[in-house]
Design a protein around this motif. Sequence first.
Motif, PDB file in Angstrom:
ATOM      1  N   PRO A  86      34.176  -1.777   0.318  1.00 28.67           N
ATOM      2  CA  PRO A  86      34.192  -0.171   0.674  1.00 28.67           C
ATOM      3  C   PRO A  86      33.818  -0.193   2.482  1.00 28.67           C
ATOM      4  O   PRO A  86      33.198  -1.126   2.851  1.00 28.67           O
ATOM      5  CB  PRO A  86      33.268   0.542  -0.153  1.00 28.67           C
ATOM      6  N   SER A  87      34.247   1.093   3.044  1.00 24.53           N
ATOM      7  CA  SER A  87      34.032   1.140   4.356  1.00 24.53           C
ATOM      8  C   SER A  87      32.513   1.787   4.651  1.00 24.53           C
ATOM      9  O   SER A  87      31.945   2.063   3.676  1.00 24.53           O
ATOM     10  CB  SER A  87      35.081   2.491   4.708  1.00 24.53           C
ATOM     11  N   SER A  88      32.191   1.348   5.864  1.00 22.49           N
ATOM     12  CA  SER A  88      30.855   1.870   5.973  1.00 22.49           C
ATOM     13  C   SER A  88      30.614   3.268   5.909  1.00 22.49           C
ATOM     14  O   SER A  88      29.426   3.522   5.389  1.00 22.49           O
ATOM     15  CB  SER A  88      30.773   2.043   7.695  1.00 22.49           C
ATOM     16  N   GLY A  89      31.475   3.968   5.683  1.00 28.41           N
ATOM     17  CA  GLY A  89      31.532   5.517   5.513  1.00 28.41           C
ATOM     18  C   GLY A  89      30.813   5.827   4.119  1.00 28.41           C
ATOM     19  O   GLY A  89      29.720   6.395   3.652  1.00 28.41           O
ATOM     20  N   LEU A  90      31.563   5.052   2.979  1.00 31.06           N
ATOM     21  CA  LEU A  90      30.928   5.016   1.652  1.00 31.06           C
ATOM     22  C   LEU A  90      29.639   4.578   1.406  1.00 31.06           C
ATOM     23  O   LEU A  90      28.651   5.014   0.688  1.00 31.06           O
ATOM     24  CB  LEU A  90      31.847   4.610   0.773  1.00 31.06           C
ATOM     25  N   LEU A 149      43.758  10.993  15.660  1.00 40.89           N
ATOM     26  CA  LEU A 149      42.867  10.661  16.483  1.00 40.89           C
ATOM     27  C   LEU A 149      41.892   9.779  15.795  1.00 40.89           C
ATOM     28  O   LEU A 149      41.108  10.367  14.712  1.00 40.89           O
ATOM     29  CB  LEU A 149      42.126  11.820  17.342  1.00 40.89           C
ATOM     30  N   CYS A 150      41.604   8.504  15.973  1.00 40.96           N
ATOM     31  CA  CYS A 150      40.676   7.566  14.959  1.00 40.96           C
ATOM     32  C   CYS A 150      39.310   8.088  15.022  1.00 40.96           C
ATOM     33  O   CYS A 150      38.560   8.365  14.110  1.00 40.96           O
ATOM     34  CB  CYS A 150      40.884   6.188  15.360  1.00 40.96           C
ATOM     35  N   HIS A 151      38.726   7.926  16.368  1.00 44.36           N
ATOM     36  CA  HIS A 151      37.204   8.494  16.398  1.00 44.36           C
ATOM     37  C   HIS A 151      37.036   9.436  17.386  1.00 44.36           C
ATOM     38  O   HIS A 151      37.888   9.654  18.364  1.00 44.36           O
ATOM     39  CB  HIS A 151      36.514   7.213  16.921  1.00 44.36           C
ATOM     40  N   TYR A 152      36.117  10.284  17.313  1.00 46.36           N
ATOM     41  CA  TYR A 152      35.729  11.425  17.986  1.00 46.36           C
ATOM     42  C   TYR A 152      35.467  11.005  19.468  1.00 46.36           C
ATOM     43  O   TYR A 152      35.719  11.995  20.410  1.00 46.36           O
ATOM     44  CB  TYR A 152      34.926  12.554  17.491  1.00 46.36           C
ATOM     45  N   CYS A 186      43.027   4.932  10.231  1.00 45.07           N
ATOM     46  CA  CYS A 186      41.354   5.306  10.273  1.00 45.07           C
ATOM     47  C   CYS A 186      41.037   6.151   9.481  1.00 45.07           C
ATOM     48  O   CYS A 186      39.946   6.173   8.831  1.00 45.07           O
ATOM     49  CB  CYS A 186      41.023   5.671  11.575  1.00 45.07           C
ATOM     50  N   THR A 187      41.992   7.161   8.901  1.00 42.57           N
ATOM     51  CA  THR A 187      41.655   8.227   8.030  1.00 42.57           C
ATOM     52  C   THR A 187      41.804   7.889   6.524  1.00 42.57           C
ATOM     53  O   THR A 187      41.474   8.078   5.606  1.00 42.57           O
ATOM     54  CB  THR A 187      42.253   9.471   8.423  1.00 42.57           C
ATOM     55  N   LEU A 188      43.197   6.881   6.500  1.00 46.94           N
ATOM     56  CA  LEU A 188      43.546   6.781   5.154  1.00 46.94           C
ATOM     57  C   LEU A 188      43.579   5.413   4.706  1.00 46.94           C
ATOM     58  O   LEU A 188      43.702   5.093   3.738  1.00 46.94           O
ATOM     59  CB  LEU A 188      45.205   7.118   5.241  1.00 46.94           C
ATOM     60  N   PHE A 202      27.398   5.764  12.295  1.00 45.65           N
ATOM     61  CA  PHE A 202      27.969   4.456  12.246  1.00 45.65           C
ATOM     62  C   PHE A 202      28.285   3.614  13.292  1.00 45.65           C
ATOM     63  O   PHE A 202      28.840   4.286  14.424  1.00 45.65           O
ATOM     64  CB  PHE A 202      29.295   4.802  11.217  1.00 45.65           C
ATOM     65  N   ASN A 203      28.262   2.371  13.124  1.00 43.34           N
ATOM     66  CA  ASN A 203      28.735   1.398  14.193  1.00 43.34           C
ATOM     67  C   ASN A 203      28.377   1.983  15.639  1.00 43.34           C
ATOM     68  O   ASN A 203      27.214   2.437  16.140  1.00 43.34           O
ATOM     69  CB  ASN A 203      30.087   1.048  13.969  1.00 43.34           C
ATOM     70  N   ALA A 204      29.408   1.949  16.478  1.00 44.79           N
ATOM     71  CA  ALA A 204      29.260   2.377  18.010  1.00 44.79           C
ATOM     72  C   ALA A 204      29.363   3.940  18.309  1.00 44.79           C
ATOM     73  O   ALA A 204      29.489   4.119  19.348  1.00 44.79           O
ATOM     74  CB  ALA A 204      30.021   1.534  18.698  1.00 44.79           C
ATOM     75  N   GLU A 244      37.997   5.719  -1.810  1.00 44.88           N
ATOM     76  CA  GLU A 244      36.721   6.153  -1.405  1.00 44.88           C
ATOM     77  C   GLU A 244      36.832   7.721  -1.586  1.00 44.88           C
ATOM     78  O   GLU A 244      35.903   8.425  -1.948  1.00 44.88           O
ATOM     79  CB  GLU A 244      36.048   5.503  -0.395  1.00 44.88           C
ATOM     80  N   LYS A 245      37.750   8.448  -0.691  1.00 47.69           N
ATOM     81  CA  LYS A 245      37.779   9.663  -0.679  1.00 47.69           C
ATOM     82  C   LYS A 245      38.007  10.436  -1.746  1.00 47.69           C
ATOM     83  O   LYS A 245      37.510  11.397  -2.110  1.00 47.69           O
ATOM     84  CB  LYS A 245      38.808   9.909   0.565  1.00 47.69           C
ATOM     85  N   ASN A 246      38.949   9.841  -2.791  1.00 48.51           N
ATOM     86  CA  ASN A 246      39.157  10.336  -3.969  1.00 48.51           C
ATOM     87  C   ASN A 246      37.921  10.590  -5.005  1.00 48.51           C
ATOM     88  O   ASN A 246      37.700  11.534  -5.629  1.00 48.51           O
ATOM     89  CB  ASN A 246      40.212   9.610  -4.709  1.00 48.51           C
TER      90      ASN A 246
HETATM   91  O1  C5P Z   1      35.468   3.240  12.351  1.00 46.34           O
HETATM   92  P1  C5P Z   1      34.313   3.192  11.501  1.00 46.34           P
HETATM   93  O2  C5P Z   1      33.826   2.288  10.501  1.00 46.34           O
HETATM   94  O3  C5P Z   1      33.117   3.007  12.724  1.00 46.34           O
HETATM   95  O4  C5P Z   1      33.852   4.690  11.120  1.00 46.34           O
HETATM   96  C1  C5P Z   1      32.912   5.015  10.256  1.00 46.34           C
HETATM   97  C2  C5P Z   1      33.077   5.502   9.048  1.00 46.34           C
HETATM   98  O5  C5P Z   1      33.808   6.555   9.034  1.00 46.34           O
HETATM   99  C3  C5P Z   1      34.403   4.779   8.278  1.00 46.34           C
HETATM  100  O6  C5P Z   1      33.939   3.462   7.924  1.00 46.34           O
HETATM  101  C4  C5P Z   1      35.091   5.789   7.514  1.00 46.34           C
HETATM  102  O7  C5P Z   1      34.365   5.816   6.203  1.00 46.34           O
HETATM  103  C5  C5P Z   1      35.104   6.869   8.432  1.00 46.34           C
HETATM  104  N1  C5P Z   1      36.100   7.494   9.114  1.00 46.34           N
HETATM  105  C6  C5P Z   1      36.845   8.273   8.686  1.00 46.34           C
HETATM  106  N2  C5P Z   1      38.058   8.672   9.263  1.00 46.34           N
HETATM  107  C7  C5P Z   1      38.092   8.136  10.330  1.00 46.34           C
HETATM  108  C8  C5P Z   1      37.251   7.311  10.997  1.00 46.34           C
HETATM  109  C9  C5P Z   1      36.349   7.013  10.293  1.00 46.34           C
HETATM  110  O8  C5P Z   1      37.050   8.672   7.242  1.00 46.34           O
HETATM  111  N3  C5P Z   1      39.371   8.869  11.305  1.00 46.34           N
END
Ligand code: C5P
Length: 323
Positions: A238-242, A269-272, A281-283, A127-129, A292-294
């Motif tokens: 929905p987020s990019s993740g879903l 921690l938001c991103h690795y 970031c997670t919730l 995803f993204n960057a 989405e997570k449910n």
């Molecule tokens: O932040 P970004 O949208 O680029 O991350 C990609 C996807 O990963 C998010 O849309 C989200 O669904 C998931 N994510 C997550 N928990 C995080 C960071 C990202 O579930 N802490």
Amino acid sequence: KGLLGEVWNDEMSSSMLGSRLKKVVQNYQAMNKYGVKVSGPGGTSNRPKLSGPELLCQVKEKVEVTTLTADLQPFSALSWAPLLLPPQQLTSDLGPYKSCAVVSSAGSLRNSGLGKEIDSHDSVLRFNAAPTSGFEKDVGSKTTIRLINSQVMASDDHRFLSSSLYSSGVLVAWDPAPFSSNLSQWYNHTDYPIFIQYQRYRRLHPQQPFYILHPRFEWQLWQRIQDNMAEPIQKNPPSSGLLGTILMMSLCEVVHVYEFLPSRRKTELCHYFQRFYDAACTLGAYHPLLYEKNLVKRMNQGSDRDIYVNGRVTLPGFSAMNC
Ligand code: C5P
């Protein structure tokens, strides 16, 4: 529940959030930037909770994973579009793949050691960057598809047009569209300048496949989330993740999603790849990420232990379902 007590349950609600995040989510639930029209009782109905397989089939039946093609209005009549937009759907050009990995960008991927396992899949979506360089041990190095939002495409910090981060694999972009708009209305009111950046990128990198998601996909998926939750969800896409997870379900026999449902490594921690901490970031805040997570927890065919130890969810591809 002992060791597995910490695994995501499929009934998370905004009432379980801390007071700051709860307020942010409530604000987004009330705001309606995209003019979402909720059909039916929306959220508070007492319709029976679907089983995992029923939910999977409902998503397969009601969510169309489509991308923009050069023949669609208004694009067919624009000077740039027939030259730059793909003639065919992403789903007819890519796959089918046997096994696929979706790599969330979550901070809990840090020190996971999942890199080898992720790279063993036929196709890997990021995803993204999210980088791989320097993080191979935890996230692998293969990138087959990268799903990017229009904000990343437009922001100066991301150097979208010049960074080598975006130059491998197939690109897929998306932008939140008004809920009931047609493509022309969206084209004239995108959230970020997705079409300007798309044209620039395609001219600089004419050989790299690059698709744009049809905005109908976002809202059809949003409707599946809302219809299967007991409370009103944020009226935002929905987020990019879903989006990426469902995209891969349309291309693959089996999809493994990593650290979308947090493992025992769960962290604020938001991103690795960044030293930035925020539970949102997670919730979720803007996105209905909690819900989405449910939904993903209910569709998961793997074990709670897989989630707890590896942050791994197992979903069947559409082609592997008997509906
Ligand atoms: O932040 P970004 O949208 O680029 O991350 C990609 C996807 O990963 C998010 O849309 C989200 O669904 C998931 N994510 C997550 N928990 C995080 C960071 C990202 O579930 N802490």
